[in-house]
Each structure stands twice: as structure tokens, then as C-alpha cells.
Scaffold this active site. Structure first.
Site, short mmCIF file in Angstrom:
data_model
loop_
_atom_site.label_atom_id
_atom_site.label_comp_id
_atom_site.label_asym_id
_atom_site.label_seq_id
_atom_site.Cartn_x
_atom_site.Cartn_y
_atom_site.Cartn_z
N HIS A 297 -3.98 2.72 -1.66
CA HIS A 297 -2.74 3.28 -1.25
C HIS A 297 -3.01 4.54 -0.26
O HIS A 297 -2.10 4.95 0.17
CB HIS A 297 -2.13 3.93 -2.60
CG HIS A 297 -1.57 2.97 -3.66
ND1 HIS A 297 -1.29 3.33 -4.69
CD2 HIS A 297 -1.39 1.56 -3.32
CE1 HIS A 297 -0.77 2.12 -5.43
NE2 HIS A 297 -0.92 0.99 -4.64
N ASP A 298 -4.33 4.61 -0.04
CA ASP A 298 -4.88 5.82 0.80
C ASP A 298 -4.95 5.23 2.32
O ASP A 298 -5.69 5.98 3.11
CB ASP A 298 -5.69 6.63 0.44
CG ASP A 298 -5.77 7.99 0.94
OD1 ASP A 298 -4.70 8.56 1.13
OD2 ASP A 298 -6.90 8.49 1.27
N ALA A 299 -4.58 4.20 2.78
CA ALA A 299 -4.58 3.61 4.02
C ALA A 299 -3.81 4.08 4.97
O ALA A 299 -2.82 3.12 5.53
CB ALA A 299 -4.73 1.90 3.86
#
Length: 421
Positions: A297-299
Site C-alpha cells: 500500500h506504500d507504492a
């Protein structure tokens, strides 16, 4: 009063970074503009004789610096304001991402020898550094070290020769990035190591990485794709910039919900900047799908880069890839929307179609690739997990990653295989 730093790219002085009344200013050097091989520092800083104001200058240069708590601690170390990009680059801007170096005006570029400018470390020294990094990021202030990497996670540029780890001194290029365990994230090293190895197994061309351990303390060593060894055995820098730098977005706005880049802008950047762009666009499509299916989710856009390794930039190898979705305490929101949705659990076939349309991709082509990856990923992930050579067998976090992958892939196959509502 103006303060100035000479900006070097490889072995050439390309311009001057100035601080004027608290605002950054960058101007290319006339000699560089007239150079037959002159290239721009950034897509967002095209070659021109006119200076760039703070709004244009800051995204690229601030984008070279650490973020968050790391930045605050480095600023305290040098007794400067945490908001002072110029002062931080002055102190730690010797070995940055890409091929940029900052020096005082008139100072000569260091010419490191092959061996003398590496401080090789024993196990006890590595353990001491792992203990020191939380309080002294980048080992800021240590003699002979001027090291900087973007991001909020603890990391350190190092030299690794296959057996020994050392610190690069006096302008020596590093070869790897050492990433310690994140104290608040269970088994973060094995998580990232597994996800990077999985990307490699899927043939997505990530940065090469390997989990290492000293006295039971794990860390990840990631080979720098912006460094190469020439025919004479000398390590050379390659230039690169992340997508926020290329799009002129300051690092504190890297998330889409804060005004940062979305996936459509990322695909558009690739089409504008790379030649031929089609292979780069397909690689990015694969990685968007991969990140969604593994729960990364931190892309955000600072985790994508352009690498200037030939006549035209290419999409750099992928990095900073781990499954955040397996940690209930971390946000369920993705850094960039798929269609109109931030949460994977809300993504349906029509949202993948919205994404494809915004990215300039044929819907049928995108649908086919999503199905291909959703069908192949679970078995490849299980095979990697069970390989005794990698050390993932029996690890609880890796098991949770695989369970999540299987769940997300099954859901995606059901949704994509059905006609869009």
C-alpha cells in the site's frame, strides 16, 4: 546574502544551487549549457539559461534528502533547521541517489582511489552502526561521510564486495543500500526480502537484494542500480531521479491524497520521457498489478524512478517493495488509487477499467494481464516460500503474505473474469 553550492553531475559542474532570502534557486552553468553532451538534471529542470525559482527548484533537490524523523535528527546533528534543504545538502550531499554531488564553490571533486576510501567493518562495528542509525541517520557528521538517500525508512549507503561491508569515504561511490529492521514492523527485513525476491521470480526486474544477518540481527542489502563497475574495476555513478522529482512534486506531497502524483501521471511521464516507451509502460503495468496483489500500500511516486543509463531514460528497477497490508496497524489505503478507489477491498472490475483508461492502456489488454498475473502469482509465491535456500520456510509474516496473495488473486480473478457491471 546568497549562499551557494556547486552542483556536479558525474565529473562536471553543471550549475549552482543558491539560497537567497530563505528560498532555493538553481541555475545551469553557461559552460554546461554549451557542452555538446549536456543533459538536464531532471525532467522538471530542462536545460535553459534562466534560473529556476524555489517552486521549480525545490522538488528535485529536496527529493534527494531523507524525510520525516531521519531528516529532523540529521538537522539536529548539524544544528540547522529541519526545513533547510540547502544546509542539509551542504552537510550530507556527497553521495546521493543518482550522479549528483554538492560541493562548496571552487572545491575540487574528490578523486577516490580503488581501495583506500572504504572503511571495512567487522561484525561488532556493523552491530554498533545498526544501534547508532536510529539516533544518527546516515551516520551524519562522521568524518569523511556525506551520505544521503531519500525516504523515511532508516538506511545507509555502503560498499559490499560479496564478503565484506564497508563505509564509502571521501567521494567513493557506494554499491549497496543497507536497510535495517523497522522496529515497529514485524519481520520487515524478511517481508521486503521476500517481496523483492518474488518480484524477481515474476521477472519484473527489481533491484537485486538479499537478507543478511550479524549475530541474529537481520538487515537487507540492496544492490544499487544507479552504480556500475567499469572495465577498469572502478565503480561509477549512473544518474536517476524518482517520479516526484521528474514531475516537480515536493517529497512531502508524495501521496496522491496529499496532492501527489496519481497513476495516470506516472504512465504519462513514462510515455513522454522514455524511448521506446511501450516496454516501460508494460513493466509499470505489471508492477501496479503486483503491488495491489501483494498488498504494498506504500507504492507512491517516490518509489518509482527514471534511470539515465543510455540515450534515453528507462524505468528503473523496482525497489522499496513490501507487503504492508499484512500489518493491521498500518493503513489499508493504497498510496495511489486504482480507478476511484484507495482501498483494495473496494476495487472491482470497473475500477481496473478506470485505471486502464486513465493510464492510456487498452482495457482488454489490461484485463488480460491482470488475470495472467493473478493466476500465476500464488503458485510462484508458494514455491519461493518453500525453497530452503531463501530462509522463508516457517516464517509467520511470509505465510501471512502468501495467504493475502491467494485471497486477493482469487477475488481479482472472480471480478475480472465476469463482465463489467
Amino acid at each position: 546574502m546568497a549562499h551557494e553550492l556547486a552542483v556536479w553531475l558525474f565529473d562536471d559542474r553543471v550549475g549552482t544551487l543558491s539560497l537567497i532570502a530563505g528560498r532555493l534557486n538553481f541555475c545551469y552553468a553557461p559552460a554546461w549549457l554549451s557542452h555538446r553532451d549536456a543533459v538536464a538534471l531532471s525532467v522538471s529542470l530542462p536545460l535553459q539559461p534562466e534560473p529556476f525559482d524555489d517552486r521549480k527548484t525545490r522538488p528535485f533537490f529536496a527529493g534527494l534528502l531523507p524525510e520525516g524523523q531521519m531528516r529532523r535528527l540529521i538537522a539536529q546533528q548539524f544544528q540547522v533547521s529541519g526545513q533547510n534543504d540547502f544546509a542539509l545538502l551542504d552537510h550530507i550531499g556527497g553521495e546521493c541517489a543518482g550522479a549528483v554531488t554538492f560541493l562548496a564553490p571552487g572545491q575540487a571533486l574528490p578523486a577516490p582511489t580503488r581501495n583506500d576510501d572504504v572503511q571495512w567493518l567487522g561484525d561488532e562495528e556493523i552491530l554498533a552502526i545498526l544501534d547508532e542509525l536510529p539516533n544518527r541517520p546516515m551516520l551524519a557528521g562522521k568524518d569523511g561521510l556525506r551520505l544521503s538517500l531519500a525516504g523515511a525508512q532508516e538506511k545507509l549507503p555502503v560498499v559490499f564486495d560479496g564478503a565484506r561491508i564497508g563505509l564509502p569515504r571521501n567521494g567513493m561511490p557506494s554499491s549497496h543500500v543497507l536497510k535495517p529492521a523497522i522496529p515497529t514492523v514485524e519481520d520487515s527485513v524478511l517481508n521486503e526480502g521476500f517481496c523483492m525476491a518474488l518480484a524477481e521470480a515474476m521477472q519484473f526486474m527489481p533491484a537485486k537484494s538479499k537478507v543478511h544477518e550479524v549475530s541474529g540481527r537481520p538487515f537487507l542489502l540492496v544492490e544499487r542500480y544507479d552504480r556500475l563497475v567499469d572495465a577498469q574495476g572502478h565503480r561509477q555513478r549512473l544518474h536517476q531521479e524518482d517520479f516526484c522529482q521528474a514531475l516537480g512534486v515536493v517529497p512531502e506531497m508524495k501521496y496522491q491524497n496529499e496532492g501527489g502524483p496519481d497513476l495516470a501521471q506516472c504512465f504519462d511521464l513514462l510515455r513522454r520521457s522514455t524511448r521506446p516507451s511501450a516496454p516501460q509502460v508494460l513493466r509499470l503495468l505489471d508492477y501496479v498489478i503486483f503491488n495491489a496483489l501483494i498488498g504494498n500500500h506504500d507504492a507512491h511516486a517516490k518509489n518509482l524512478s527514471l534511470l539515465y543509463s543510455g540515450k534515453a531514460p528507462v524505468l528503473a528497477p523496482f525497489y522499496d517493495t513490501l507487503s504492508t497490508a499484512v500489518y493491521p496497524a498500518l493503513t489499508p489505503k493504497m498510496a495511489m488509487k486504482i480507478g476511484s478507489k484507495y482501498k483494495f477491498g473496494e476495487v472491482q472490475a470497473r475500477h481496473w477499467e478506470q485505471f486502464a483508461e486513465g493510464a492510456g492502456l487498452a482495457k482488454a489488454q489490461a484485463r488480460q494481464r491482470i488475470l495472467e498475473l493473478a493466476k500465476s502469482l500464488p503458485s510462484i509465491a508458494r514455491k519461493l516460500q518453500s525453497d530452503p535456500d531463501h530462509g522463508y520456510v516457517g516464517n509467520a509474516v511470509v505465510e501471512r503474505i502468501n495467504a493475502l496473495i491467494e485471497q486477493r488473486c482469487a477475488l481479482t480473478i472472480r471480478q475480472i473474469a465476469e463482465p463489467s457491471a
